[in-house]
Design an enzyme around this catalytic site. Sequence first.
Site, PDB file in Angstrom:
ATOM      1  N   TYR A  93      64.396  37.156  39.414  1.00  0.00           N
ATOM      2  CA  TYR A  93      63.301  37.298  40.188  1.00  0.00           C
ATOM      3  C   TYR A  93      62.133  36.418  39.868  1.00  0.00           C
ATOM      4  O   TYR A  93      61.504  35.763  40.678  1.00  0.00           O
ATOM      5  CB  TYR A  93      62.840  38.694  40.445  1.00  0.00           C
ATOM      6  N   THR A 102      62.622  32.520  40.805  1.00  0.00           N
ATOM      7  CA  THR A 102      62.666  32.279  42.252  1.00  0.00           C
ATOM      8  C   THR A 102      61.255  32.186  42.473  1.00  0.00           C
ATOM      9  O   THR A 102      60.786  31.383  43.259  1.00  0.00           O
ATOM     10  CB  THR A 102      63.368  33.205  43.142  1.00  0.00           C
ATOM     11  N   ILE A 111      51.545  45.708  43.368  1.00  0.00           N
ATOM     12  CA  ILE A 111      51.205  46.003  44.951  1.00  0.00           C
ATOM     13  C   ILE A 111      51.972  47.198  45.390  1.00  0.00           C
ATOM     14  O   ILE A 111      53.185  47.363  45.122  1.00  0.00           O
ATOM     15  CB  ILE A 111      51.182  44.968  45.946  1.00  0.00           C
TER      16      ILE A 111
END
Length: 240
Positions: free
Chosen positions: A148, A151, A181
């Site tokens: 992740y 990317t 978030i």
Amino acid sequence: MNKTVLITGASRGIGKACAKLFCENGYNVVANYLNSERDAVALAEEFENILPVKADVSDEYQVAHMIELANRRFGDIDVLINNAGVALQKLFTDTEKYEWDRLFDINVGGVFNCTREVAHGMIRNHRGKIINISSIWGVTGASCEVAYSATKAAIIGFTKALAKELGPSGISVNCIAPGIIDTDMNGMIDAETMEELIDETPLQTIGKPYDVASMALYLASDSASFITGQVFGVNGGFLI
């Protein structure tokens, strides 16, 4: 005439907040989704100026069809928000090749497909705003999220390079790197880890999707006309 924004991954989380905020500010919104059709339809029922479109952003042909539908309804796209993405929390040594490829196909390939398709019209019109959603982990990296993080770091490099290439055509390209978030994606984080992350954040709280959407709205506005190639951290001070 109202401007048109295409938001990928617009049915949930940050994308949904962007769709609502841009609608409220007079934009025509093309709300891309893949699996959350009910949420996308609910958005369209709430606002008249939303066109929900199902498309897998990792598939260039589906993206081309999505842009065609958007152009028929609203005309050329003025703002693109590349938000769609998936995560993977796993030890790097346990990560399978197909998992690695899937993250890059969606998180990076989706940005490539959507941007390339939209850029032609922006270049022709000599104007446009491209806003890519990266992550704090694209800046710092995260343990057990190597794929992740990779990317999201790629999106930052993409942003900086494309800003230089498209600048002469009057197109700005910027990036938002959100911190922690309150989204479904971060709902996978256990309570203990979340408390540690909050403790490491100077504002001592996690962000809301609206916080990111507000930055996107600013970057899409004329007030940000001299800003390009930048990475904006919406992270409560996590990185200072």
